[in-house]
Write a protein that holds these residues in place. Sequence first.
Motif, PDB file in Angstrom:
ATOM      1  N   ASP A  89       0.833  -1.209   0.000  1.00 50.88           N
ATOM      2  CA  ASP A  89       0.000   0.000   0.000  1.00 50.88           C
ATOM      3  C   ASP A  89       0.867   1.259   0.000  1.00 50.88           C
ATOM      4  OD1 ASP A  89      -2.227  -1.643   2.269  1.00 50.88           O
ATOM      5  OD2 ASP A  89      -2.496  -1.362   0.109  1.00 50.88           O
ATOM      6  N   THR A  90       2.164   1.100   0.143  1.00 49.76           N
ATOM      7  CA  THR A  90       3.071   2.247   0.127  1.00 49.76           C
ATOM      8  C   THR A  90       2.984   2.954  -1.219  1.00 49.76           C
ATOM      9  OG1 THR A  90       4.609   1.259   1.705  1.00 49.76           O
ATOM     10  CG2 THR A  90       5.492   2.935   0.221  1.00 49.76           C
ATOM     11  N   ALA A  91       2.655   4.237  -1.174  1.00 54.78           N
ATOM     12  CA  ALA A  91       2.463   5.018  -2.394  1.00 54.78           C
ATOM     13  C   ALA A  91       2.165   6.454  -2.013  1.00 54.78           C
ATOM     14  CB  ALA A  91       1.305   4.456  -3.224  1.00 54.78           C
ATOM     15  N   THR A  92       2.182   7.307  -3.021  1.00 59.37           N
ATOM     16  CA  THR A  92       1.634   8.645  -2.854  1.00 59.37           C
ATOM     17  C   THR A  92       0.168   8.587  -3.260  1.00 59.37           C
ATOM     18  OG1 THR A  92       3.757   9.708  -3.285  1.00 59.37           O
ATOM     19  CG2 THR A  92       1.775  11.040  -3.564  1.00 59.37           C
ATOM     20  N   TYR A  93      -0.672   9.081  -2.394  1.00 54.03           N
ATOM     21  CA  TYR A  93      -2.116   9.023  -2.600  1.00 54.03           C
ATOM     22  C   TYR A  93      -2.634  10.393  -3.045  1.00 54.03           C
ATOM     23  CZ  TYR A  93      -2.366   4.359  -0.628  1.00 54.03           C
ATOM     24  OH  TYR A  93      -2.211   3.015  -0.410  1.00 54.03           O
ATOM     25  N   TYR A  94      -3.489  10.374  -4.042  1.00 52.52           N
ATOM     26  CA  TYR A  94      -4.062  11.591  -4.612  1.00 52.52           C
ATOM     27  C   TYR A  94      -5.573  11.526  -4.577  1.00 52.52           C
ATOM     28  CZ  TYR A  94       0.598  11.961  -6.726  1.00 52.52           C
ATOM     29  OH  TYR A  94       1.952  12.029  -6.931  1.00 52.52           O
ATOM     30  N   CYS A  95      -6.199  12.666  -4.344  1.00 56.83           N
ATOM     31  CA  CYS A  95      -7.647  12.745  -4.494  1.00 56.83           C
ATOM     32  C   CYS A  95      -7.957  13.495  -5.781  1.00 56.83           C
ATOM     33  CB  CYS A  95      -8.293  13.417  -3.297  1.00 56.83           C
ATOM     34  SG  CYS A  95      -7.673  15.060  -2.895  1.00 56.83           S
ATOM     35  N   ALA A  96      -9.122  13.179  -6.334  1.00 52.27           N
ATOM     36  CA  ALA A  96      -9.528  13.776  -7.600  1.00 52.27           C
ATOM     37  C   ALA A  96     -11.035  13.967  -7.612  1.00 52.27           C
ATOM     38  CB  ALA A  96      -9.097  12.893  -8.763  1.00 52.27           C
ATOM     39  N   ALA A  97     -11.469  14.979  -8.332  1.00 51.81           N
ATOM     40  CA  ALA A  97     -12.889  15.317  -8.403  1.00 51.81           C
ATOM     41  C   ALA A  97     -13.361  15.316  -9.849  1.00 51.81           C
ATOM     42  CB  ALA A  97     -13.129  16.696  -7.791  1.00 51.81           C
ATOM     43  N   THR A  98     -14.587  14.840 -10.023  1.00 50.16           N
ATOM     44  CA  THR A  98     -15.185  14.864 -11.349  1.00 50.16           C
ATOM     45  C   THR A  98     -16.654  15.239 -11.271  1.00 50.16           C
ATOM     46  OG1 THR A  98     -15.737  13.556 -13.311  1.00 50.16           O
ATOM     47  CG2 THR A  98     -15.660  12.365 -11.223  1.00 50.16           C
ATOM     48  N   GLN A 110     -13.575   7.417 -16.322  1.00 46.86           N
ATOM     49  CA  GLN A 110     -13.859   8.801 -15.982  1.00 46.86           C
ATOM     50  C   GLN A 110     -12.648   9.697 -16.155  1.00 46.86           C
ATOM     51  OE1 GLN A 110     -16.964  10.124 -15.195  1.00 46.86           O
ATOM     52  NE2 GLN A 110     -15.735  11.902 -15.665  1.00 46.86           N
ATOM     53  N   VAL A 111     -12.872  10.851 -16.710  1.00 49.23           N
ATOM     54  CA  VAL A 111     -11.865  11.891 -16.793  1.00 49.23           C
ATOM     55  C   VAL A 111     -12.112  12.848 -15.644  1.00 49.23           C
ATOM     56  CG1 VAL A 111     -10.934  13.789 -18.142  1.00 49.23           C
ATOM     57  CG2 VAL A 111     -11.673  11.678 -19.284  1.00 49.23           C
ATOM     58  N   TYR A 112     -11.090  13.147 -14.893  1.00 52.95           N
ATOM     59  CA  TYR A 112     -11.248  13.967 -13.699  1.00 52.95           C
ATOM     60  C   TYR A 112     -10.959  15.434 -13.985  1.00 52.95           C
ATOM     61  CZ  TYR A 112     -11.893   9.709 -11.138  1.00 52.95           C
ATOM     62  OH  TYR A 112     -12.408   8.515 -10.682  1.00 52.95           O
ATOM     63  N   ASP A 113     -11.720  16.285 -13.327  1.00 50.07           N
ATOM     64  CA  ASP A 113     -11.599  17.724 -13.549  1.00 50.07           C
ATOM     65  C   ASP A 113     -10.517  18.360 -12.687  1.00 50.07           C
ATOM     66  OD1 ASP A 113     -14.953  17.162 -13.568  1.00 50.07           O
ATOM     67  OD2 ASP A 113     -14.032  18.083 -15.331  1.00 50.07           O
ATOM     68  N   PHE A 114     -10.352  17.853 -11.488  1.00 54.99           N
ATOM     69  CA  PHE A 114      -9.414  18.449 -10.545  1.00 54.99           C
ATOM     70  C   PHE A 114      -8.649  17.360  -9.812  1.00 54.99           C
ATOM     71  CE2 PHE A 114     -11.225  22.538 -11.227  1.00 54.99           C
ATOM     72  CZ  PHE A 114     -12.586  22.345 -11.344  1.00 54.99           C
ATOM     73  N   TRP A 115      -7.384  17.670  -9.538  1.00 56.96           N
ATOM     74  CA  TRP A 115      -6.520  16.766  -8.798  1.00 56.96           C
ATOM     75  C   TRP A 115      -5.859  17.520  -7.651  1.00 56.96           C
ATOM     76  CZ3 TRP A 115      -5.704  11.577  -9.835  1.00 56.96           C
ATOM     77  CH2 TRP A 115      -6.248  11.087 -11.023  1.00 56.96           C
ATOM     78  N   GLY A 116      -5.698  16.825  -6.542  1.00 53.77           N
ATOM     79  CA  GLY A 116      -4.955  17.404  -5.443  1.00 53.77           C
ATOM     80  C   GLY A 116      -3.506  16.956  -5.472  1.00 53.77           C
ATOM     81  N   ARG A 117      -2.687  17.630  -4.708  1.00 54.90           N
ATOM     82  CA  ARG A 117      -1.323  17.154  -4.511  1.00 54.90           C
ATOM     83  C   ARG A 117      -1.375  15.922  -3.624  1.00 54.90           C
ATOM     84  NH1 ARG A 117       2.464  22.526  -3.572  1.00 54.90           N
ATOM     85  NH2 ARG A 117       2.004  23.509  -5.565  1.00 54.90           N
ATOM     86  N   GLY A 118      -0.432  15.079  -3.799  1.00 54.31           N
ATOM     87  CA  GLY A 118      -0.468  13.816  -3.107  1.00 54.31           C
ATOM     88  C   GLY A 118      -0.001  13.893  -1.666  1.00 54.31           C
ATOM     89  N   THR A 119      -0.325  12.836  -0.949  1.00 54.84           N
ATOM     90  CA  THR A 119       0.182  12.655   0.400  1.00 54.84           C
ATOM     91  C   THR A 119       0.815  11.265   0.464  1.00 54.84           C
ATOM     92  OG1 THR A 119      -0.379  12.762   2.764  1.00 54.84           O
ATOM     93  CG2 THR A 119      -2.040  11.808   1.308  1.00 54.84           C
TER      94      THR A 119
END
Length: 125
Positions: A89-98, A110-119
């Motif tokens: 599960d080790t990774a950089t995690y990103y959230c996205a909005a559509t 799905q194509v996403y409209d917005f992406w956050g910086r990862g954590t």
Amino acid sequence: VQLQASGGGLAQAGGSLRLSCAASGRSFSRYAMSWFRQAPGKEREFVAGIHSAGEMTHYADSVKDRFTISRDNDKSTVYLQMSALKAEDTATYYCAATAGSFLSIVAGKQVYDFWGRGTLVTVSS
């Protein structure tokens, strides 16, 4: 819409972490939200998605029954509760909005409209 993910860190295998993604801007409740992750040297992959009203969720097989996505539209925030963590599960995690269809999220189209910086989430074995 601007997205800011937080909550990453170091966890032991078998442990838990909760990620948050706070949205600024208007009409958060219009957007279906997803979490993605990208491990070093690997392609970004879908983790979980949630309908704009929170009525439906969808998970990658690799995290099903271990991760839970939820949202609080009053707080304009989406969460990812991660339990029974594994080293993979080790990774950089990103959230996205559509603003698109949740069914397209399920179909992986799905194509996403917005992406956050990862954590960054690091799981030690």
